[in-house]
Structure formats: C-alpha cells, structure tokens
Design a protein around this motif. Structure first.
Motif, mmCIF file in Angstrom:
data_model
loop_
_atom_site.group_PDB
_atom_site.id
_atom_site.type_symbol
_atom_site.label_atom_id
_atom_site.label_comp_id
_atom_site.label_asym_id
_atom_site.label_seq_id
_atom_site.Cartn_x
_atom_site.Cartn_y
_atom_site.Cartn_z
ATOM 1 N N CYS A 1 -7.938 22.764 129.235
ATOM 2 C CA CYS A 1 -6.870 23.208 128.219
ATOM 3 C C CYS A 1 -7.312 22.814 126.773
ATOM 4 C CB CYS A 1 -5.464 22.561 128.509
ATOM 5 S SG CYS A 1 -4.330 22.974 127.477
ATOM 6 N N PRO A 2 -7.607 23.687 125.803
ATOM 7 C CA PRO A 2 -7.828 23.297 124.489
ATOM 8 C C PRO A 2 -6.862 22.586 123.716
ATOM 9 C CG PRO A 2 -7.573 25.607 124.655
ATOM 10 C CD PRO A 2 -7.314 25.251 126.154
ATOM 11 N N ASN A 3 -5.612 22.363 124.097
ATOM 12 C CA ASN A 3 -4.633 21.359 123.528
ATOM 13 C C ASN A 3 -4.863 20.001 124.035
ATOM 14 O OD1 ASN A 3 -3.710 23.353 121.722
ATOM 15 N ND2 ASN A 3 -1.947 24.010 123.520
ATOM 16 N N GLU A 4 -5.687 19.712 125.139
ATOM 17 C CA GLU A 4 -5.771 18.316 125.607
ATOM 18 C C GLU A 4 -6.859 17.616 124.627
ATOM 19 O OE1 GLU A 4 -6.845 17.912 129.695
ATOM 20 O OE2 GLU A 4 -5.558 19.359 130.562
ATOM 21 N N GLU A 5 -6.588 16.334 124.286
ATOM 22 C CA GLU A 5 -7.322 15.443 123.579
ATOM 23 C C GLU A 5 -8.542 15.104 124.303
ATOM 24 O OE1 GLU A 5 -7.102 11.201 121.084
ATOM 25 O OE2 GLU A 5 -5.242 12.650 121.215
ATOM 26 N N VAL A 6 -9.577 15.300 123.633
ATOM 27 C CA VAL A 6 -11.121 14.679 124.572
ATOM 28 C C VAL A 6 -11.612 13.561 123.668
ATOM 29 C CG1 VAL A 6 -13.371 15.259 124.951
ATOM 30 C CG2 VAL A 6 -11.743 17.094 125.026
ATOM 31 N N VAL A 7 -11.511 12.419 124.605
ATOM 32 C CA VAL A 7 -11.876 11.163 123.843
ATOM 33 C C VAL A 7 -13.262 10.757 124.505
ATOM 34 C CG1 VAL A 7 -9.700 10.262 123.355
ATOM 35 C CG2 VAL A 7 -10.683 9.648 125.564
ATOM 36 N N GLY A 8 -14.200 10.038 123.656
ATOM 37 C CA GLY A 8 -15.251 9.563 124.229
ATOM 38 C C GLY A 8 -15.257 8.063 124.163
ATOM 39 N N GLY A 9 -16.553 7.527 124.704
ATOM 40 C CA GLY A 9 -16.529 5.982 125.067
ATOM 41 C C GLY A 9 -16.451 5.375 126.215
ATOM 42 N N VAL A 10 -16.497 4.053 126.281
ATOM 43 C CA VAL A 10 -16.275 3.301 127.424
ATOM 44 C C VAL A 10 -15.379 1.984 127.122
ATOM 45 C CG1 VAL A 10 -17.944 4.154 128.820
ATOM 46 C CG2 VAL A 10 -18.119 2.194 127.478
ATOM 47 N N LYS A 11 -14.759 1.285 127.947
ATOM 48 C CA LYS A 11 -13.957 0.119 127.895
ATOM 49 C C LYS A 11 -14.957 -1.037 127.484
ATOM 50 C CE LYS A 11 -9.904 1.678 128.872
ATOM 51 N NZ LYS A 11 -8.712 1.859 127.989
ATOM 52 N N ALA A 12 -14.727 -1.917 126.881
ATOM 53 C CA ALA A 12 -15.643 -3.038 126.469
ATOM 54 C C ALA A 12 -15.856 -4.104 127.672
ATOM 55 C CB ALA A 12 -15.151 -3.865 125.213
ATOM 56 N N GLU A 13 -15.373 -3.926 128.791
ATOM 57 C CA GLU A 13 -15.587 -4.568 129.970
ATOM 58 C C GLU A 13 -16.355 -3.845 131.001
ATOM 59 O OE1 GLU A 13 -12.666 -8.311 129.619
ATOM 60 O OE2 GLU A 13 -12.258 -6.781 131.097
ATOM 61 N N VAL A 14 -17.409 -4.510 131.570
ATOM 62 C CA VAL A 14 -18.110 -3.896 132.561
ATOM 63 C C VAL A 14 -18.153 -4.751 133.939
ATOM 64 C CG1 VAL A 14 -20.319 -2.966 133.374
ATOM 65 C CG2 VAL A 14 -19.458 -2.254 131.385
ATOM 66 N N ALA A 15 -17.694 -4.308 135.039
ATOM 67 C CA ALA A 15 -17.856 -5.219 136.245
ATOM 68 C C ALA A 15 -19.221 -4.899 136.761
ATOM 69 C CB ALA A 15 -16.755 -4.755 137.090
ATOM 70 N N HIS A 16 -19.909 -5.931 137.357
ATOM 71 C CA HIS A 16 -21.319 -5.906 138.021
ATOM 72 C C HIS A 16 -21.408 -6.746 139.276
ATOM 73 C CE1 HIS A 16 -21.672 -9.194 135.278
ATOM 74 N NE2 HIS A 16 -22.748 -9.623 135.905
ATOM 75 N N ILE A 17 -22.460 -6.453 140.176
ATOM 76 C CA ILE A 17 -22.482 -7.341 141.319
ATOM 77 C C ILE A 17 -23.829 -7.020 141.768
ATOM 78 C CG2 ILE A 17 -21.395 -5.597 142.874
ATOM 79 C CD1 ILE A 17 -20.659 -8.330 144.247
ATOM 80 N N GLY B 1 -18.185 -11.558 144.830
ATOM 81 C CA GLY B 1 -17.535 -10.647 144.222
ATOM 82 C C GLY B 1 -18.061 -10.328 142.883
ATOM 83 N N PHE B 2 -17.394 -9.088 142.171
ATOM 84 C CA PHE B 2 -17.310 -8.678 140.880
ATOM 85 C C PHE B 2 -17.447 -9.638 139.632
ATOM 86 C CE2 PHE B 2 -17.053 -4.911 143.390
ATOM 87 C CZ PHE B 2 -18.115 -3.988 142.903
ATOM 88 N N LYS B 3 -18.298 -9.792 138.975
ATOM 89 C CA LYS B 3 -18.177 -10.418 137.574
ATOM 90 C C LYS B 3 -17.952 -9.324 136.544
ATOM 91 C CE LYS B 3 -19.194 -14.322 139.423
ATOM 92 N NZ LYS B 3 -18.478 -15.763 139.427
ATOM 93 N N LYS B 4 -17.821 -10.071 135.437
ATOM 94 C CA LYS B 4 -17.500 -8.943 134.175
ATOM 95 C C LYS B 4 -18.161 -9.568 133.068
ATOM 96 C CE LYS B 4 -13.600 -10.984 131.757
ATOM 97 N NZ LYS B 4 -12.276 -11.184 131.535
ATOM 98 N N MET B 5 -18.530 -8.539 132.272
ATOM 99 C CA MET B 5 -19.453 -8.813 131.066
ATOM 100 C C MET B 5 -18.562 -7.671 129.917
ATOM 101 S SD MET B 5 -22.696 -6.429 131.200
ATOM 102 C CE MET B 5 -23.281 -6.895 132.777
ATOM 103 N N THR B 6 -18.492 -8.627 128.729
ATOM 104 C CA THR B 6 -17.813 -8.330 127.641
ATOM 105 C C THR B 6 -18.798 -7.530 126.913
ATOM 106 O OG1 THR B 6 -15.853 -9.840 128.001
ATOM 107 C CG2 THR B 6 -16.133 -8.622 126.046
ATOM 108 N N LEU B 7 -18.510 -6.241 126.379
ATOM 109 C CA LEU B 7 -19.329 -5.587 125.482
ATOM 110 C C LEU B 7 -18.893 -5.562 124.045
ATOM 111 C CD1 LEU B 7 -20.037 -2.636 127.924
ATOM 112 C CD2 LEU B 7 -21.606 -4.990 127.711
ATOM 113 N N THR B 8 -19.858 -5.123 123.191
ATOM 114 C CA THR B 8 -19.431 -4.912 121.789
ATOM 115 C C THR B 8 -18.934 -3.572 121.747
ATOM 116 O OG1 THR B 8 -21.571 -6.094 120.885
ATOM 117 C CG2 THR B 8 -20.576 -4.674 119.599
ATOM 118 N N ILE B 9 -17.660 -3.336 120.866
ATOM 119 C CA ILE B 9 -17.046 -2.119 120.926
ATOM 120 C C ILE B 9 -17.771 -1.200 120.125
ATOM 121 C CG2 ILE B 9 -14.817 -1.373 119.847
ATOM 122 C CD1 ILE B 9 -13.516 -3.846 120.279
ATOM 123 N N ASP B 10 -17.350 -0.073 120.680
ATOM 124 C CA ASP B 10 -18.087 1.054 120.056
ATOM 125 C C ASP B 10 -19.788 1.288 120.109
ATOM 126 O OD1 ASP B 10 -15.782 2.382 119.857
ATOM 127 O OD2 ASP B 10 -15.552 1.890 117.899
#
Length: 187
Positions: free
Chosen positions: A18-34, A71-80
């Motif tokens: 639907c062309p009226n839906e907003e499309v956003v890019g990017g990822v959150k600033a936290e990533v889980a890893h194991i 278990g999973f650990k998280k890393m905090t990333l630089t925004i954008d």
C-alpha cells in the motif's frame, strides 16, 4: 531434471504494498549475539509446496535455545550507523543466499577490542531488530571486518565499524530472547 526439481508446484504469492504505508529504514541500537556452539537447539524452517513466503524464512518461536547456563548477550550500537542486508551471491541459475550486518560499536575502548579479539573467528548467531520491531537472525555468521578508530577530531565518531556475513539466508524470528547479564570475571 530430477523429479524433485519441478517448478510446476512451487507456491507463488502476491507481493502487494500500500503506497500510503510508511516505509522506514534502519535497525535498533541493540543487537543480541551468542556463539553458535552455545546454542543447544536451532530449528530452521521446513519448506513444503504449501509453505508461504514468510514462513519459508521464519525460525519457530522455540527455535533458538541456548545451552543450559548460557544465553544471548547484547551489544549497544551507534545510532544510525548500522545496516542489515539480504544478498544473493553466485552465478545466474546458481544463486545462493547471504545475510550481512554492518554495525558500529561506539567508543575506542578495551572491551570492544577484546570482543573483536575473542570473536573474530567465532561462528556466531546475531539477532538484529529493525526499526519496525521485526527480529532478523544471522546464523553461522563470521566477522569479515573490524576497523577501530579513535577518530581525528573531537566531533568525529570514535568506535569500531564491523561487518559479519552468514553464508545462508536471513531468517525472521518472533520468539523471545533472554539477555543474560555478564558473569563475574574469574581471577
């Protein structure tokens, strides 16, 4: 072609938008890893001729189970400064899936340098949440680059730009991840 290589029964679906839906890019600033070796259960999707497009890449809610005590650990990333990609690599008629994540860890600090040293050759599972809240999984992902810098000027960003690649598809995941706190260091 072999009998199991027929395209006559491959499921097809509409890919409407639907062309009226907003499309956003990017990822959150936290990533889980194991590390992959610390996952007891990894359940990948089973594909049949009735499997929907979405279900063909969906790991079941109980499909990522760590070994007891891990278990999973998280890393905090630089925004954008982070990007998730799903690529096709290879030659026409022989294309393969590849998932890639480019991230930026803020600051030039010893903990980041230790992470790079300890996991530069470790097969890892990364769970990245995009800007819409959808979780994406890279399995057996290896670091292919990690460039750390103090930056030259005060206003520049110090940190580590890193890249991980999985020679496999990018999976979706709707299950819950439990992020463990750091264990105390042993002397």
């Amino acid at each position: 072609m072999p009998d199991n290589c027929s395209f006559e029964t491959v499921r097809t679906e509409n890919l409407g938008f639907c062309p009226n839906e907003e499309v956003v890019g990017g990822v959150k600033a936290e990533v889980a890893h194991i590390p992959m070796a610390q996952l007891q259960t990894i359940t990948k999707p089973t594909i049949t001729e009735d499997t929907t497009y979405e279900d063909s890449i969906k790991i079941p809610n109980t499909g990522l189970v760590p070994v007891t005590g891990k278990g999973f650990k998280k890393m905090t990333l630089t925004i954008d400064e982070n990007e998730l990609k799903s690529n096709l690599v290879g030659n026409k008629g022989n294309l393969k899936d590849q998932a890639q994540f480019d991230g930026m860890l803020p600051n030039f600090i010893a903990k980041t340098q230790g992470f790079i040293k300890r996991h530069k050759n470790t097969p890892m599972c990364y769970v990245i949440t995009d800007s819409t809240g959808k979780k994406w999984v890279l399995l057996d992902a290896y670091m292919t680059k990690a460039d750390s810098t103090t930056a030259k000027k005060y206003e520049e960003s110090a940190g580590t730009a890193f890249n991980v690649i999985s020679n496999g598809p990018l999976y979706s995941y709707e299950g819950t991840l439990t992020i463990l706190a750091d264990e105390p260091a042993t002397p």
